[in-house]
Structure formats: structure tokens, C-alpha cells
Design an enzyme around this catalytic site. Structure first.
Site, PDB file in Angstrom:
ATOM      1  N   GLY A  13       0.833  -1.207   0.000  1.00 54.74           N
ATOM      2  CA  GLY A  13       0.000   0.000   0.000  1.00 54.74           C
ATOM      3  C   GLY A  13       0.864   1.252   0.000  1.00 54.74           C
ATOM      4  N   SER A  14       0.387   2.272   0.698  1.00 48.75           N
ATOM      5  CA  SER A  14       1.058   3.580   0.644  1.00 48.75           C
ATOM      6  C   SER A  14       2.421   3.569   1.320  1.00 48.75           C
ATOM      7  CB  SER A  14       0.172   4.632   1.290  1.00 48.75           C
ATOM      8  OG  SER A  14      -1.064   4.678   0.601  1.00 48.75           O
ATOM      9  N   THR A  15       2.743   2.533   2.108  1.00 48.12           N
ATOM     10  CA  THR A  15       4.071   2.506   2.715  1.00 48.12           C
ATOM     11  C   THR A  15       5.143   2.376   1.639  1.00 48.12           C
ATOM     12  OG1 THR A  15       4.023   0.102   2.989  1.00 48.12           O
ATOM     13  CG2 THR A  15       3.211   1.411   4.828  1.00 48.12           C
ATOM     14  N   PHE A  16       4.696   2.051   0.416  1.00 47.98           N
ATOM     15  CA  PHE A  16       5.634   1.872  -0.677  1.00 47.98           C
ATOM     16  C   PHE A  16       5.985   3.210  -1.336  1.00 47.98           C
ATOM     17  CE2 PHE A  16       6.610   0.492  -5.129  1.00 47.98           C
ATOM     18  CZ  PHE A  16       7.670  -0.349  -4.829  1.00 47.98           C
TER      19      PHE A  16
END
Lengths: 381, 640
Positions: free
Chosen positions: B327-330
Site C-alpha cells: 500500500g502507501s508505505t511503498f
């Protein structure tokens, strides 16, 4: 009466007879028996109980029986031969119906004091019977068919009964012992050639009877023969005994592992180490030196028997001495061959060494009769 | 009957002649016997002697004590506990049934155990001790000992068995041992004679399995003399073998216990806590967990099926085995790739109108109304998707993948745990090999927000966060010491990214949890010097976005959070994945904050480290946790 034809006055009488005993044989037998005590002490883990002490007592009794028998004139023994044979035969018939079963075979009659094995008795009385028969028989008739069939019948009867018990070892001893007397008595060579031929035929018959309704010997006897022919085929089953026995014997080496140091016997790898396999323990603990010495003692006994018989001009005395000697020889030879893997395991004890009462008593009685023949032999001035 | 002297003479001579022949035959027979004796006892004596020795001497293996496992402070995690057994010897017991009846009046025995014991008694030699029941208490043993005269042949006996004092906390890290199976033997290519001991315990999972050879030690042997029945007569010689090496892990047990407990408030979650300075894994948490001691003692079929059938997968080490869309942690990876390639300046802005149009497909931002003009810091702070759709088209998947791999995404980590996943970091080559397709721009857009083909484990996310926080190539380390030899940290050298670019990213992550519009602002740390930086992530399990409350658990979004603290001197990095937990900011971020605070304080954090308005809730939460109090003091091993 053959002995009347000789000079009776030369035969010793009374207690002086003791001096005329065949002492070398007495001493040899006592030595062999002592070896037995030693081994029984060893296999009991260094204890007189449970085997060595009873064996000593029995040997003392047997020695008394032997000397007593030696004091009795040999013509008495000749005269009771027929009766002794008949009684033995009756006893064999008796165990057929009332015997105690031991080790899967009917062999014993419990007489209260001792447990008698009639088959043991028969080994000696058959020798006596045949010796008496040939003593009686006209020499010229020895090889005539009718007079050959009679002793064959005398041998076959007890053999059949013993085989039914079933005791293959004793039957073989009876047949071989009987045959030896016939051979000594002078039965023509041709008969023996014939017997060998018949023997081959019989063996073929026994083997071809396997698995049929008329099977002649028991399954366990077949298995023992199989095992003998190829012990490695079943090293942990029936071949276990013979394999372990050979290991024990071979591991003895030249001088053995030392008295009471035999690992095979002490750790129970050996079967029936106080009876049929006692020679193995001796060979393991005293090595080639010990085993060969015992063999030499046995051979010496037989040698003195042969010498005594050749020197004896009385036909019964001569034949009975040779017969007893031959029976003795067969005992130890078959036993040794058995534990060394040269013969099947047929259950023949090592004479005077294996633990067992009636076998020793009967054997010493036999030697008593041979001694009687020696003491009362015809002498010329 | 009359006989002539001549006849008698003939007869006598014939007997003498045949007696000599017989004597000769007998001598020959005796000769054969003597020759045979010589052959066996002189010529073949050595061979037979060897057979006799083989007969009598047995080798009995002595299992060495298995190496112990400790945490970083020397608290035992796997030890060899005394296993009290009650054994019976048939030949001493006399009437076995009577003895067992008497025993049953004293202590309770499982009927299954008794049944097995009866079977074994019937099969074994009378002198072989047979176990009636094991894992007994010391009280039982004392009871048997006191009543020994009434219980012939029954004796207490003690052996060693593996015990995991911290049970559930280390089920996935340390793993467990179990009796060696035929399958193990066929797979291990190990000719250690110890493995031939029936029921010998070997490591089945985790560190117990990966360090099996070191932990096992070297077999000792006892030379014993046995008789034909196999009874031991005496001992001839003895070699005790070498005990297994002990292992010290980097994990901190109190933190590990807190992580397990905190994660346990969710249905299914995992977390990795790492010291970014040296790579030490301080905690590897998985919830739900299981008690590894059940496997050592022999788990029942029902018990095992309950574990394997559980939809929350208690047996799985999700922290290293689980591969989730990050998800957005990427998004840090995408912006770093762009900065590194010189294709982006931090102040470059894109306009977020709520979606990006690509051909006839629309790629939505999570915020339907759009973020307006977005620069790099704001893109991280508010996790704007459209910004990254634009970046992805500008940078391309291959550059993103190359950067992400340097941070550990898609990389196989070298850790002694079972089934460590490499995850997936797709690029053009990968999709060609894997699906025989060509990469489409749409795939890049999905990858840019950590969706689509990208898969990462919590471990990889923790490593990524550590590398962002320190700028080093730090590698995770689980084992601190083996057999007294320190295992050096790896990856202390710089990663090779421009420190200015990294600082921009860290500033963005700082904003996430410290700026009022950050996605994890609610989960900020309100303690000076312990400020947290992080990034939320919410990864879709299904392609259609709906309200998470309205769909079954399995179809809800995964909640993720990565972060580190203190912001200005990172000493702890954490990644949290709550499976199907909903939103990263609402579900995962609070968990990560609690873990970071616990790690920083080394105990339950004071309430004033939380924002004032949350302290009441936090107090309730803290008191609802059941934390382990019975830590045994660490032993003499070096303390970290």
C-alpha cells in the site's frame, strides 16, 4: 559254551579281580568325567549347583555300578543278554504309552529315584544281544541271509520305537552300533555294500516323504537337516544354535579365553550349554589345546577297548568290548561333529561330560560289562 | 553246541582283523574331528573371535544435552527441563496389573498412556523399563517414592525434554522440536547416528530447525556388554559426547511479550521491531500464536486440526512469511527512485483532482475530492495517490523496482526462520517471465501506490524503514551469539543514496504523524526526544472500494504502518500489518506507536507520552493487556 572250552582255572576270583580290571580305561573315564565336572562348574557361573555336584554323585554311583558289573562273571552277562534286550524293548514300548515328554520327545520313565531313558539302556543291551547272538551262532552261518536277517530285525525293532519318540540321534547310534557289531562278527562285505546302497535309497525316501501324508520324520528334524546343510540361511532361527556354537568354538583360539571367561557361554549365546553343547564351552574356554586333549582322552579309551578286545579270545567278550567302545566313539564323535557344524544337530550328549544321569549310568554299566569281559577273559598258561 | 578249536581260531582272527579295520576307521574319524578343531580354532580363530566380540559388545548412544536458547538479556527461551516419568519393569513388578491398579489409586494416569504401555510391556523383554506416564510433577514423583514398597517394579525416572518457558511469545521465532520422522530423515541428508534413536527430538521449525546442527551437539557412546537376551551386563567404556552450542537471540523478551499482547487485540496481525543501528530484531510478533510446548509433548489430532483450521493462521509466522501489498508505505520507494534519477525535485507539484485518467481508465485517489496542488512532503503527509500516479509515469517501473530492491523489497532476507518470503518486486522482466505479458503503464500506476503485483513482508518493511532512517544497508540480525561467538552486525555501510533526498523523505514521514493534516496525526508521540516518523498504508484486498464495515472480514483492507523513533536519532524501527484491519491510520498506526513507545521506555510508557485527549483511552488499553510478569533472571551470558 565257549568259555568252558578254555581254561577256567586261570580266571581270577574274589577280590583279586579288582587287580585285573582294565585300569587305564577306569582312569581315563574318571579323567573325562572330571573334565565334565569342571565344565559344569564353569557353565553354572562358578558354582557346584545346579549341575556339577549331582553329576559327581552320579558318577560315583556309576563307577560303583561299573566295578560291580566288572566283578560279575562275563558269562552271566552273556546269559542275561536276551532278557536285558527284551526288558529294554518292553520299556521302550512303555514310554510309547506312558512316557514323560521332554524337549518335544517322549523319552523318560520316572522310576522315582532316577528318570530312566529306555533308549539309553537299549544302546548297551542291543550290543549285548548282538554279541550274544554271534557268540551263539555257528561261525559258518554268519553270512547266510537268514542269519543276517535275524540281527537286522533285532536292530530294526528298537530303532523303530526310538524313532517314534522321536529321537533321531539315538536311532542313528543304534543302527550304526548294531551294524558295527555285525561287521566285527564277520558278516560279508557285500551286505555292507548293499546297506550303503539301501541307505542312499532310504535317505531319498525320507526326503521325498517331506510334506506328504506318510512323512517319515518330524518337521523339526527336517528343519535341523536344512539348518545343517546351510546354517547361514536362518542365523537367528534354527541356525542360531549352530552358528553361535561355531563362534564360541572358533573364538577359543589356541589356548582358549580362560576358565570361566568364555563370553559366548557366560552371556547365554550358547544353547543347552550344560548338555549337548558343553563341548563348545570347553573349546571356548580352553581352546584348541583343551579340545584336542579331550578328544585324545576319548580316543585313548576306544584304543584300550580295541586292544582289550583283540587280546580277548572269548567271542562274546571281544564283541561286547568292541561294541561298547564303538558306541562310546559314536557318542563323542557325533556330538563333536554336531557342535563343530560337521553333522546335523541331532541331540547326542557328550559322554560322561554332558549333564545327564541315565546316559552316564548306562554307559558306565556298559563299560562294567566290558571290564567283566576283560577280567574274565580266557587265559592260557 | 560244539565248536572246533580251528573254528574258534578262525573267528578270533577275523574279529581281530575287523577290529583293527574298525579301529583305523575310528582313528580316521577322530582325525577329521581334530583337523576340524584346528581349522576353526587356529586358522579361523581371529574371525570367530571378532564375531564373538560383536555378539557381546553393543554400542549405546548417549544423547548430548541440546544447546539452550536465550534472549538478548540471557532470559532462557528454550531449555532442557527435567521430565519426570513413571516406569515399570515387568520382571520386578510380579503382577503388572495389580501394581498398576495400586499406582492408579495414587496418581491419575491417562488411559491412552496405559494402553500404549500395556502394548509395549507385552512386546519388550521383562527387564526393559517401560514408561507408564511422563511429564509428571515433582509431587507425583515424591508420592511414588514414598510408596515405593507397595509398588514393586514401579519407579520414578527422570529424562530431559525441551521446554519453552515463554511459550506463545516465541512460538514462531524459536520454533519447536519434535521426534525425528522418516520424512525428516529422507530430507535432511544427515548421517548423525543420534537421528537413529527412536523419538529423538530435532528442531522442526524456527531457530530450533535452522540451527539444528549446532544445537544438537555430538553423540556420546556407551560400550556395554550384553547377553544373548540383550540384558546389559556391564559398561565397558563411555564417552559423554559434546553438548550442543547455546544460542543467544537479539530479541528482547519483555518487548516481545508486549508486542504479542498488543497485536493480540486484533484478530490477525504481525509486527517486526528492529534496531536500525545494528539490525537487531528486538521483537517479531505474530497474533494469534500457539504454545510450542504442546508440540513437544505430542499434540492431539483435535488440537492440531484446531490450529490448522483457524482462519487467523496461528501457526504462520506472518511477520516473515506473509506477503502483503504494501500500500502507501511503498510511496517512499517511488519518490526516492524519482529523486535519485533526477526526475523530481522536492518542490515539484502535481495537481490532484481526485483521479488520474489513463486512456479510458480512471485511477482514483483515496480522497475522492482530490488534494489540490501536492508537493513531495504533502504527498507523503496526506498519502496522495494521484501524485504517485504521475510520478510512476515519469519514472517507470524499472527504476522504482531497482530502488525498492536496494531497500529490501523483493529481497530474500538471510534469517534463521522458517519459510522467509522474498515477496515480489515486479518489473518488466519479471512480468515477462512470470505471466508472459508486457508491462502496461496501468501496472506502474498500481505499483506506485503499493498495489497490484507488489508484495512485501512486515520484515522487509521494517528493513526498508530502518534503511530510510539511517541511510545504511543494514541487514536484520536475529542471532547475536552462537556457541559463545558473537555474530557481527551486517550492512553498516551507507546505502549510497543522497542524504538530502533521504532527509526529504524523512521529513515527509515526520509530517505523517506530526502535522495536523498527516494521516497518522492521531497516533503521534507527545514526548520530547521520542518523536515518531512513519507512513500509513491501506492495501486493498478487492479492487472495488466499499465501506469496510459492510464486507466480511476476509474482504476488508489490510492496515499497515511503518515508522521509527526518535525522529532525530532513530533507535527503533517498526512495521505493523493488521490483516483485514481496515485503515492503516486508524488500526495499524496506534499499534505501531504503542510498540515504539514500549521499546523506547523499555516498559509500559507513561501516559504523558501520549496526546492529552487520548490518555484516558490509553490507560484503559494498557490495563486490558495481560503482560507476563514471570521473567526469570537472565543468566551469565553477556547482557546487551
Amino acid at each position: 559254551m565257549s568259555y568252558l572250552e578254555n581254561n577256567l582255572r586261570t580266571v581270577p576270583t574274589g577280590p583279586t579281580k579288582l587287580l585285573y580290571l582294565n585300569w587305564p580305561i577306569v582312569l581315563l573315564l574318571a579323567t573325562v568325567a572330571s573334565v565334565g565336572f569342571l565344565m559344569l562348574y564353569s557353565v553354572a557361573g562358578g558354582s557346584l549347583e545346579p549341575w556339577a555336584e549331582p553329576q559327581m554323585k552320579r558318577f560315583a554311583l556309576g563307577l560303583t555300578v561299573m566295578i560291580a558289573a566288572a566283578m560279575v562273571p562275563v558269562w552271566f552277562w552273556r546269559n542275561v543278554s536276551g532278557l536285558a534286550y527284551g526288558v529294554s524293548l518292553l520299556l521302550l514300548l512303555l514310554v510309547e504309552f506312558h512316557g514323560t515328554t521332554g524337549m518335544g520327545a517322549q523319552r523318560w520313565i520316572d522310576l522315582g529315584i532316577i528318570r530312566l531313558q529306555p533308549s539309553e539302556l537299549m544302546k548297551i543291551t542291543l550290543v549285548m544281544m548282538l554279541a550274544a547272538y554271534y557268540d551263539w551262532l555257528d561261525i559258518g552261518k554268519t553270512s547266510r541271509p537268514l542269519w543276517v536277517i535275524i540281527p537286522l530285525f533285532l536292530i530294526a525293532l528298537p530303532t523303530y520305537l526310538v524313532l517314534r519318540q522321536p529321537d533321531l540321534g539315538t536311532s542313528i547310534l543304534l543302527v550304526t552300533g548294531g551294524g558295527i557289531i555285525m561287521f566285527l562278527a564277520g558278516v560279508s562285505w557285500w551286505y555292507f555294500v548293499g546297506v550303503v546302497g539301501a541307505g542312499v535309497g532310504a535317505v531319498t525316501a525320507v526326503f521325498s516323504s517331506r510334506g506328504t501324508d506318510w512323512q517319515l520324520i518330524k518337521d523339526y528334524q527336517f528343519r535341523r537337516i536344512d539348518t545343517f546343510l546351510d546354517p547361514a540361511s536362518d542365523p537367528l532361527g534354527a541356525g542360531y544354535h549352530i552358528t553361535q556354537s561355531k563362534i564360541a568354538l572358533g573364538s577359543g583360539g589356541w589356548t582358549g579365553r580362560g576358565f570361566m571367561q568364555g563370553t559366548q557361554s557366560r552371556l547365554n549365546f550358547l544353547p543347552e550349554k550344560h548338555t549337548d553343547f558343553i563341548f563348545t564351552t570347553l573349546a571356548e574356554e580352553f581352546g584348541f589345546v583343551g579340545a584336542f586333549s579331550l578328544l585324545s582322552l576319548y580316543v585313548a579309551v576306544v584304543f584300550f577297548c580295541v586292544v582289550s578286545a583283540i587280546a580277548n579270545r572269548d567271542r562274546f567278550g571281544s564283541l561286547v568290548t568292541l561294541g561298547i567302545g564303538a558306541t562310546f566313539f559314536l557318542f563323542f564323535a557325533v556330538n563333536m561333529a554336531m557342535v563343530m557344524g560337521l553333522a546335523p544337530v541331532v541331540g547326542v550328549p557328550l559322554p560322561l561330560v554332558s549333564y545327564g544321569g541315565s546316559a552316564m549310568l548306562v554307559l558306565l554299566l556298559g563299560f562294567g560289562i566290558a571290564q567283566s569281559a576283560h577280567v574274565h577273559r580266557p587265559r592260557t598258561r | 553246541m560244539n565248536r572246533s578249536p580251528k573254528d574258534l581260531d578262525t573267528s578270533r582272527r577275523r574279529i581281530a582283523r575287523r577290529a583293527v579295520i574298525l579301529g583305523g576307521l575310528q582313528l580316521g574319524g577322530a582325525g577329521i574331528l581334530g583337523w576340524r578343531m584346528r581349522q576353526m580354532q587356529v586358522e579361523q580363530a581371529d574371525a570367530f573371535r571378532m564375531l564373538a566380540e560383536e555378539n557381546r559388545i553393543n554400542m549405546r548412544l548417549i544423547a548430548p544435552p541440546r544447546g539452550l536458547i536465550f534472549d538478548r538479556n540471557g532470559i532462557p527461551l528454550a531449555e532442557n527441563a527435567q521430565n519426570y516419568r513413571i516406569v515399570i519393569v515387568r520382571e520386578d513388578a510380579g503382577d503388572v496389573d495389580e501394581a498398576i491398579e495400586k499406582l492408579k489409586k495414587l496418581i491419575e494416569i491417562d488411559p491412552m498412556d496405559l494402553e500404549r504401555a500395556h502394548r509395549e510391556l507385552a512386546r519388550r523383554s521383562p527387564f526393559v523399563p517401560v514408561t507408564l506416564t511422563d511429564q509428571r510433577s515433582w509431587e507425583d514423583v515424591a508420592l511414588i517414592a514414598v510408596n515405593a514398597p507397595a509398588l514393586p517394579g514401579i519407579t520414578p525416572d527422570v529424562g530431559l525434554t525441551r521446554n519453552y518457558p515463554l511459550a506463545e511469545d516465541y512460538a514462531h521465532i524459536v520454533g519447536y522440536v519434535g521426534p525425528v520422522s522418516d520424512y525428516d530423515l529422507s530430507r535432511m541428508d544427515d548421517d548423525d547416528p543420534l537421528l537413529q534413536i527412536p523419538k529423538f527430538q530435532i528442531g522442526k521449525t524456527g531457530v530450533e530447525q535452522k540451527y539444528e546442527r549446532r544445537l544438537r551437539g555430538k553423540a556420546g557412546a556407551r560400550q556395554i556388554e550384553v547377553n544373548a537376551a540383550g540384558r546389559v551386563m556391564r559398561e565397558l567404556g563411555r564417552d559423554d559426547g559434546v553438548p550442543g552450542d547455546s544460542i543467544q537471540l537479539t530479541v528482547e523478551s519483555r518487548l516481545q511479550n508486549f508486542v504479542e499482547a498488543r497485536l493480540g487485540l486484533n484478530e490477525s496481525a504481525s509486527a517486526v521491531v528492529m534496531d536500525p543501528r545494528n539490525g537487531d530484531l528486538l521483537a517479531v510478533g505474530n497474533a494469534p500464536s500457539f504454545d510450542p510446548n504442546r508440540f513437544v509433548r505430542g499434540i492431539s489430532v483435535d488440537g492440531y486440526q484446531e490450529l490448522t483450521g483457524n482462519r487467523y493462521r496461528p501457526l504462520g509466522n506472518k511477520a516473515v512469511q506473509g506477503a502483503y501489498p504494501p500500500g502507501s508505505t511503498f510511496k517512499m520507494m517511488v519518490s526516492l527512485a524519482a529523486l535519485d534519477a533526477g526526475l523530481l525535485k522536492p518542490e515539484d507539484r502535481f495537481y490532484c483532482g481526485g483521479h488520474t485518467q489513463l486512456g479510458n481508465r480512471r485511477f482514483h485517489c483515496w480522497k475522492r475530492g482530490g488534494h489540490g496542488w501536492v508537493d513531495l512532503e504533502k504527498s507523503l503527509e496526506q498519502s496522495c495517490d494521484v501524485y504517485y500516479y504521475e510520478l510512476a509515469q515519469r519514472v517507470g517501473i524499472d527504476r522504482i523496482a531497482a530502488t525498492a530492491r536496494r531497500f529490501g523489497i523483493g529481497q530474500q532476507m538471510d534469517l534463521p526462520m522458517s519459510a522467509v518470503t522474498a515477496g515480489v518486486m515486479p518489473d518488466r522482466d519479471w512480468i515477462r517471465e512470470r505471466y508472459d505479458q508486457s508491462w502496461r503503464v496501468g501496472d506502474s500506476l498500481n505499483a506506485a501506490i503499493g498495489q497490484g503485483y507488489v508484495l512485501a513482508s512486515p520484515l522487509q518493511l521494517a528493513v526498508m524503514t530502518s534503511r530510510i532512517a539511517t541511510g545504511t544497508r543494514i541487514e536484520p540480525r536475529l542471532v547475536k551469539m552462537v556457541g559463545g561467538v558473537e555474530q557481527a552486525p551486517r550492512g553498516l555501510e551507507p546505502l549510497g543514496f543522497d542524504e538530502n533526498h533521504l532527509r526529504v523523505i524523512r521529513d515527509g514521514m515526520h509530517a505523517v504523524s506530526n502535522s495536523a493534516r498527516g494521516t497518522a496525526y492521531r497516533s503521534r508521540i507527545d514526548a520530547d526526544g521520542r518523536i515518531m516518523a512513519g507512513k500509513t498504508g491501506t492495501s486493498q484486498v478487492r479492487s472495488v472500494v466499499v465501506n469496510n464495515q459492510d464486507v466480511p472480514w476476509e474482504e476488508r483492507d489490510h492496515a499497515l504502518f511503518v515508522g521509527y523513533a526518535p525522529y532525530d536519532a532513530p533507535s527503533v524501527a517498526v512495521s505493523v500489518v493488521v490483516e483485514h484491519g481496515g485503515g492503516g491510520s486508524s488500526t495499524a498506526a496506534p499499534v505501531a506507536r504503542d510498540i515504539l513507545l514500549y521499546a523506547l521506555y523499555g516498559t509500559l510508557p507513561p501516559l504523558d507520552s501520549y496526546p492529552p485527549e487520548q490518555r484516558g483511552d490509553i490507560e484503559t488499553l494498557q490495563s486490558s493487556l495481560t503482560l507476563r510478569q514471570d521473567f526469570r533472571p537472565g543468566n551469565r551470558l553477556s547482557r546487551a
